[in-house]
Design a protein around this motif. Sequence first.
Motif, PDB file in Angstrom:
ATOM      1  N   UNK A 259     -30.071 -14.476  23.282  1.00  0.00           N
ATOM      2  CA  UNK A 259     -29.325 -13.723  22.280  1.00  0.00           C
ATOM      3  C   UNK A 259     -29.592 -14.285  20.882  1.00  0.00           C
ATOM      4  N   UNK A 260     -29.441 -13.421  19.875  1.00  0.00           N
ATOM      5  CA  UNK A 260     -29.641 -13.817  18.482  1.00  0.00           C
ATOM      6  C   UNK A 260     -28.295 -14.143  17.833  1.00  0.00           C
ATOM      7  N   UNK A 261     -28.205 -15.357  17.278  1.00  0.00           N
ATOM      8  CA  UNK A 261     -26.985 -15.744  16.582  1.00  0.00           C
ATOM      9  C   UNK A 261     -25.763 -15.643  17.472  1.00  0.00           C
ATOM     10  N   UNK A 262     -24.755 -14.948  16.978  1.00  0.00           N
ATOM     11  CA  UNK A 262     -23.544 -14.695  17.771  1.00  0.00           C
ATOM     12  C   UNK A 262     -23.439 -13.231  18.174  1.00  0.00           C
ATOM     13  N   UNK A 263     -24.519 -12.483  17.943  1.00  0.00           N
ATOM     14  CA  UNK A 263     -24.497 -11.035  18.201  1.00  0.00           C
ATOM     15  C   UNK A 263     -24.930 -10.726  19.632  1.00  0.00           C
ATOM     16  N   UNK A 264     -24.092 -11.178  20.566  1.00  0.00           N
ATOM     17  CA  UNK A 264     -24.380 -10.902  21.965  1.00  0.00           C
ATOM     18  C   UNK A 264     -23.344  -9.939  22.523  1.00  0.00           C
ATOM     19  N   UNK A 265     -23.705  -9.327  23.627  1.00  0.00           N
ATOM     20  CA  UNK A 265     -22.816  -8.344  24.247  1.00  0.00           C
ATOM     21  C   UNK A 265     -21.816  -9.040  25.154  1.00  0.00           C
ATOM     22  N   UNK A 266     -20.558  -8.660  25.004  1.00  0.00           N
ATOM     23  CA  UNK A 266     -19.505  -9.179  25.878  1.00  0.00           C
ATOM     24  C   UNK A 266     -19.187  -8.229  27.033  1.00  0.00           C
TER      25      UNK A 266
ATOM     26  N   UNK B 171     -24.779 -16.620  33.571  1.00  0.00           N
ATOM     27  CA  UNK B 171     -24.503 -18.030  33.324  1.00  0.00           C
ATOM     28  C   UNK B 171     -24.991 -18.330  31.916  1.00  0.00           C
ATOM     29  N   UNK B 172     -24.091 -18.803  31.059  1.00  0.00           N
ATOM     30  CA  UNK B 172     -24.405 -19.029  29.652  1.00  0.00           C
ATOM     31  C   UNK B 172     -24.936 -20.447  29.440  1.00  0.00           C
ATOM     32  N   UNK B 173     -26.072 -20.539  28.740  1.00  0.00           N
ATOM     33  CA  UNK B 173     -26.669 -21.831  28.414  1.00  0.00           C
ATOM     34  C   UNK B 173     -26.745 -21.993  26.904  1.00  0.00           C
ATOM     35  N   UNK B 174     -26.858 -23.226  26.485  1.00  0.00           N
ATOM     36  CA  UNK B 174     -27.020 -23.604  25.073  1.00  0.00           C
ATOM     37  C   UNK B 174     -25.725 -23.433  24.281  1.00  0.00           C
ATOM     38  N   UNK B 175     -25.867 -23.412  22.961  1.00  0.00           N
ATOM     39  CA  UNK B 175     -24.711 -23.470  22.074  1.00  0.00           C
ATOM     40  C   UNK B 175     -24.118 -22.086  21.814  1.00  0.00           C
ATOM     41  N   UNK B 176     -23.136 -22.063  20.939  1.00  0.00           N
ATOM     42  CA  UNK B 176     -22.491 -20.822  20.527  1.00  0.00           C
ATOM     43  C   UNK B 176     -23.485 -19.913  19.816  1.00  0.00           C
ATOM     44  N   UNK B 177     -24.397 -20.507  19.035  1.00  0.00           N
ATOM     45  CA  UNK B 177     -25.432 -19.743  18.349  1.00  0.00           C
ATOM     46  C   UNK B 177     -26.692 -19.689  19.222  1.00  0.00           C
ATOM     47  N   UNK B 178     -27.308 -18.517  19.240  1.00  0.00           N
ATOM     48  CA  UNK B 178     -28.560 -18.305  19.975  1.00  0.00           C
ATOM     49  C   UNK B 178     -28.479 -18.756  21.436  1.00  0.00           C
ATOM     50  N   UNK B 179     -27.457 -18.374  22.172  1.00  0.00           N
ATOM     51  CA  UNK B 179     -27.343 -18.832  23.553  1.00  0.00           C
ATOM     52  C   UNK B 179     -28.311 -18.076  24.474  1.00  0.00           C
ATOM     53  N   UNK B 180     -28.554 -18.680  25.610  1.00  0.00           N
ATOM     54  CA  UNK B 180     -29.316 -18.018  26.676  1.00  0.00           C
ATOM     55  C   UNK B 180     -28.334 -17.526  27.729  1.00  0.00           C
ATOM     56  N   UNK B 181     -28.520 -16.277  28.175  1.00  0.00           N
ATOM     57  CA  UNK B 181     -27.769 -15.749  29.300  1.00  0.00           C
ATOM     58  C   UNK B 181     -28.690 -15.661  30.503  1.00  0.00           C
ATOM     59  N   UNK B 182     -28.320 -16.295  31.604  1.00  0.00           N
ATOM     60  CA  UNK B 182     -29.184 -16.390  32.777  1.00  0.00           C
ATOM     61  C   UNK B 182     -28.611 -15.551  33.909  1.00  0.00           C
TER      62      UNK B 182
END
Length: 413
Positions: A171-178, A200-211
């Motif tokens: 995801x880019x920044x904090x613009x991810x789908x909830x 499963x969410x990885x990394x930080x609040x910014x630019x996280x990876x969704x697995x």
Amino acid sequence: TNWYLDNDISGWAESTTHTGIQYTWKIQAPFFPMMNEAQLKPDAYRLTEKMRVLAGSFSNSKYRFMILEDATTVCPQNYDLWYDMSTAISEETIDNDLLENTLSPILLQHEDNRQEITNIAKGKLVTASAFQDDAYRVAEGGSEWWSDDTVAWVEIDLGGPCKINELRIHWWGTSYSNDYDLLAEIDGEFIQVKTEDDEERENSYYNPWGVLQGWDKMTSKVRLNMRDGSIDPWYGKYYFGIRQIVITGIEVGEMEVISLNRQIVTNSGDTGQELVDGDFSTYWTSTDRSSWIKIDLDGLCVMDNVEIYWLNDDIKGRQRIQYLVGGKTNMQKKGQFGILHFQGVAGDLHIKLQKSNSYIIQEITAVGSCYNARDILKMKVPMGFLTPETTYNSYVIDDISGIIEDFKCQLCS
């Protein structure tokens, strides 16, 4: 060496040398990295130039083709080899048996490579609900795709059936789908396979990876439907942003009935077409204790299975299933068969029927994927490059593939 354009205005595809600068085979910029890659192994490059000269000394195109094809294995970056091969392969002395024997190892290597788990989304076609010009970034990575709509979607065409091991959304920044669902095209129909609850969410609040873990069914496309996004903190208008979607898996390829309406001969003279006509109400009979059936397949085929439909499921005697390449047995299995799962490569399918006084068969189906000589030689080109996925190598690989597309031979169409 990783090449890049320092003053990148037009990209690799449209960049050329300045006037007066020495260039390689062509003036386009991607040919410089290809020459460099050829010269990383100078002995191999020099050898292929000698092989080109040697090939030109033969009047028989059969020998010219064999030498040049070997040379493209030694140094596939030698661009002139492919032009010289186009002349050799087009002459009448090149027969199907020679081509099948030459090309079958390439097809086997391609199949082995395809069984490796890789990022099967890389370089694939991406469509999106917004900003279509930037949609390719979803598969390529290195940048981002955005949407300023409150509901958005992206779709990746995998180019054929694939086994999915894992899907990762960067995801880019904090613009991810909830609130999203992931659809997979399975047998021509989109089916929901995952939702945001499976992530499963990885990394930080910014630019996280969704697995997301993979699923069982063979998949040709994936589509991410997104809702409930978050406005970005920089521009204040993008609800969704994706840096990349990475899909790890295996490209299985299209499988189909490759025996349907193919040329067939049997021990019973002109009979046998009813075995490959798709009509299960007809049947073929033979009262010869040692009978045989030979089906001419369309090019070189990667075989998956062979099924013999016996009348009333009454298997008679014993059978020998043979895959022929270049007119000779490449692989075979013996036994009593209705359906036989038997992976291999074949140009012809030969079935021997033995130890019964009669045989009655309704239909024979062979399932697999078939390729012509052009297809297989195009498979070979990227195998010889250290980094075929780079933009500059993709350009020259496409250029060589264009040369191969003009090849003319018995097995070329």
